[in-house]
Design a protein around this motif. Structure first.
Motif, short mmCIF file in Angstrom:
data_model
loop_
_atom_site.label_atom_id
_atom_site.label_comp_id
_atom_site.label_asym_id
_atom_site.label_seq_id
_atom_site.Cartn_x
_atom_site.Cartn_y
_atom_site.Cartn_z
N UNK A 1 4.60 12.83 -3.70
CA UNK A 1 3.42 13.41 -3.08
C UNK A 1 3.13 12.73 -1.74
N UNK A 2 2.58 13.49 -0.83
CA UNK A 2 2.12 12.91 0.42
C UNK A 2 0.64 13.17 0.53
N UNK B 1 3.26 -0.02 -1.54
CA UNK B 1 3.68 -0.58 -2.82
C UNK B 1 3.16 -2.00 -2.96
N UNK B 2 3.22 -2.46 -4.20
CA UNK B 2 2.73 -3.81 -4.47
C UNK B 2 3.78 -4.83 -4.02
N UNK C 1 -0.45 2.64 11.86
CA UNK C 1 -1.34 3.42 11.02
C UNK C 1 -2.34 4.14 11.92
N UNK C 2 -2.59 5.39 11.62
CA UNK C 2 -3.52 6.14 12.46
C UNK C 2 -2.81 6.92 13.56
N UNK D 1 1.61 9.04 5.97
CA UNK D 1 1.53 7.61 5.78
C UNK D 1 2.68 7.10 4.92
N UNK E 1 -3.10 0.37 -6.76
CA UNK E 1 -2.35 -0.74 -7.38
C UNK E 1 -1.94 -1.76 -6.33
N UNK E 2 -1.40 -1.23 -5.23
CA UNK E 2 -0.93 -2.12 -4.16
C UNK E 2 -2.10 -2.87 -3.53
N UNK F 1 -1.62 9.66 -6.94
CA UNK F 1 -1.18 9.01 -5.69
C UNK F 1 -2.21 7.98 -5.24
N UNK G 1 1.09 -1.71 4.54
CA UNK G 1 -0.28 -1.98 4.98
C UNK G 1 -0.35 -2.99 6.13
N UNK H 1 -1.63 3.95 -5.05
CA UNK H 1 -1.91 3.21 -3.82
C UNK H 1 -2.90 2.08 -4.11
N UNK I 1 -6.28 6.51 7.56
CA UNK I 1 -5.02 6.12 8.17
C UNK I 1 -4.23 7.26 8.77
N UNK I 2 -4.47 8.48 8.28
CA UNK I 2 -3.68 9.58 8.85
C UNK I 2 -4.30 9.99 10.18
N UNK J 1 -7.84 3.72 3.28
CA UNK J 1 -6.52 3.64 3.92
C UNK J 1 -5.91 5.03 4.07
N UNK K 1 6.66 9.78 -7.05
CA UNK K 1 6.01 9.37 -5.80
C UNK K 1 6.45 10.27 -4.64
N UNK L 1 0.25 8.31 12.72
CA UNK L 1 1.22 9.13 11.99
C UNK L 1 0.49 10.16 11.14
#
Lengths: 187, 309
Positions: B3-4, A94-95, A84-85, A90, B29-30, B23, A79, B27, B306-307, B302, B1, A87
């Motif tokens: 999946x996209x 992860x945390x 970002x944006x 994505x 969670x993060x 998925x 993040x 996400x 984001x894509x 996001x 994980x 690609x």
């Protein structure tokens, strides 16, 4: 950025086997001990997923050498990336897990391959959002050159001069289900 | 994980696979953890512009989306029904095309008509996020409900979830039904027969008109708000009668399993669908839902924003 997830194709030259990786990380552990007299303030923060595994291994070597348990963490950069944006796919987010507060601590960012430096830049931004560590250092298994930012590693397992089109493949038992190996795929 | 995420829009849970839903939850969670940092902001959507386009009034959903966007460093414009040119006769499509001409990247749309987000998504390059369309779907509400259940009970498969109240007019109920069934939960809808018609059984849920029989068996009870503003006399006998038959009173709460979760999408009507003692009691995860809503919406923005289109 990191060119480590390519499928094996063409001529991949073996660079390091399991023994060489072990030796390199053990040496990195020694250097970390020498450079950081207060090991209890050190956090080895891996960048997922191989960086996390490498950080764990270095922590085990430090424990073997000094019988000190160095703290480990996870620093997710997805993040904080600057692409970002741009690609169609994505990166998985992860945390992040870091011991807090950061103020007195030395955070050592750990990754498998250092290439452009952009991932490390993102990692430093991520760390700064948790607080202000005393210092940040960088440990990598492979430095393959071609930096695009003013970033240099403090600890290097192996310097590997590469051409831009080549791909460095790192395989670790725990993250890839394959024997430990570093290969260089020629373009 | 493995999946996209490949969708630019989030229109409903009906079209998502179980993997895609999981998925989003992973996400989230993060992103939930970002809220605990000293600096609660990440640069993921820096330079992007999000339009909160709320043709139907809403405070909490709009605020949650706005805060989610701000924490991702996006710029946010809020447009409500009363401030938009829709009141001057401009069509939804023209309003949206004008906003797109300003290079907005993400539209969050709340609209009284089912299908309005789909309509926009088909016509715009920008991402469209459904923030509730008529009685159709409210996907981010269901996702935050799923997230909250998963967080508290580790997994959703095998749990028995009761959804109580005005199912017929509820987009929250519909999105929850799709999501819960895909993730393997058992779902029972509870309410008067006028608001919980038998047709819902076709979706694969059970129907009950007797809440006292369902409460002792439920792992989760999701109470829907009685929507005064939408009620018409013929569906709804009266508040007093609703409370008597379906309100989660503190007496009824004694029927609940010890670890049952009480959920409510808010805003709650204390003393109607839920007693104050229950809303503030040990079973209640209503405020967790609010916190989790932020994380889930960050994840959705996001992923969809984001894509590259």
């Amino acid at each position: 950025m990191k060119q480590t997830k390519q499928k094996t194709s063409g001529a991949a030259v073996p660079i390091m086997d399991a023994e060489a990786i072990r030796g390199a990380l053990r040496r990195v552990a020694h250097e970390i001990i020498e450079r950081n007299p207060q090991l209890t303030h050190v956090v080895l923060a891996g960048i997922p997923s191989r960086g996390v595994e490498i950080a764990e291994r270095i922590a085990r070597f430090i424990h073997e050498i000094e019988t000190i348990n160095v703290e480990t963490g996870v620093i997710d950069v997805a993040m904080h990336r600057d692409d970002v944006g741009t690609r169609s796919e994505l990166p998985i987010v992860r945390e992040s897990k870091l011991p807090l507060p950061l103020e007195e601590r030395t955070i050592i960012v750990v990754d498998d391959v250092l290439y452009t430096g952009r991932t490390v830049r993102a990692a430093m931004d991520a760390i700064n959002s948790f607080g202000r560590p005393a210092r940040i250092q960088l440990a990598v298994l492979i430095d393959r050159g071609h930096r695009e930012l003013p970033i240099r590693p403090d600890y290097v397992g192996k310097n590997l001069p590469t051409a831009g089109g080549e791909k460095v493949q790192v395989r670790l038992e725990q993250t890839d289900g394959e024997p430990d190996e570093v290969r260089l795929e020629k373009s | 994980m493995t999946t996209r995420w490949t969708r630019k829009d989030l229109l409903g849970l009906r079209e998502l696979s179980a993997d895609e839903i999981n998925f989003i939850l992973d996400t989230a969670d993060a992103f939930k953890q970002v809220g605990t940092r000293e600096i609660k902001k990440v640069p993921s959507l820096r330079g992007k512009t999000l339009v909160n386009f709320f043709v139907e009034p809403s405070t909490r959903t709009r605020t949650s989306f706005e805060l989610a966007a701000l924490r991702l460093s996006a710029d946010v414009i809020n447009i409500s029904a009363t401030t938009s040119s829709l009141t001057k006769g401009e069509t939804l499509k023209d309003t949206a095309r004008n906003l797109e001409a300003l290079h907005a990247d993400i539209f969050v749309l709340r609209h009284g008509s089912a299908g309005a987000p789909q309509f926009l998504a088909n016509r715009l390059k920008a991402s469209v996020i459904n923030a509730g369309d008529g009685a159709h779907e409210h996907p981010t509400q269901a996702l935050l409900d799923l997230y909250t259940i998963r967080e508290k009970r580790r997994q959703i498969a095998g749990l028995h979830v009761a959804i109580v109240g005005d199912i017929l007019f509820s987009r929250v109920a519909r999105s929850n039904i799709f999501g819960l069934l895909k993730l393997g939960a058992r779902v029972t809808l509870v309410g008067p027969s006028t608001l919980v018609p038998r047709e819902f059984e076709k979706l694969g849920v059970e129907i009950s008109h007797k809440i006292d029989e369902v409460l002792p068996k439920a792992d989760v009870v999701n109470l829907l708000r009685i929507q005064h503003e939408r009620q018409r006399r013929e569906y709804f006998p009266g508040i007093g009668e609703y409370i008597r038959f379906f309100g989660l009173t503190k007496e009824r709460a004694k029927l609940l399993k010890a670890d049952c979760l009480i959920m409510h999408p808010g805003p709650i009507n204390r003393g109607v669908e839920i007693d104050s003692e229950v809303a503030d009691g040990l079973h209640s995860v209503i405020l967790n839902q609010v916190t989790n809503g932020l994380a889930v919406r960050m994840a959705v923005l996001y992923l969809c924003g984001g894509i590259s289109a």
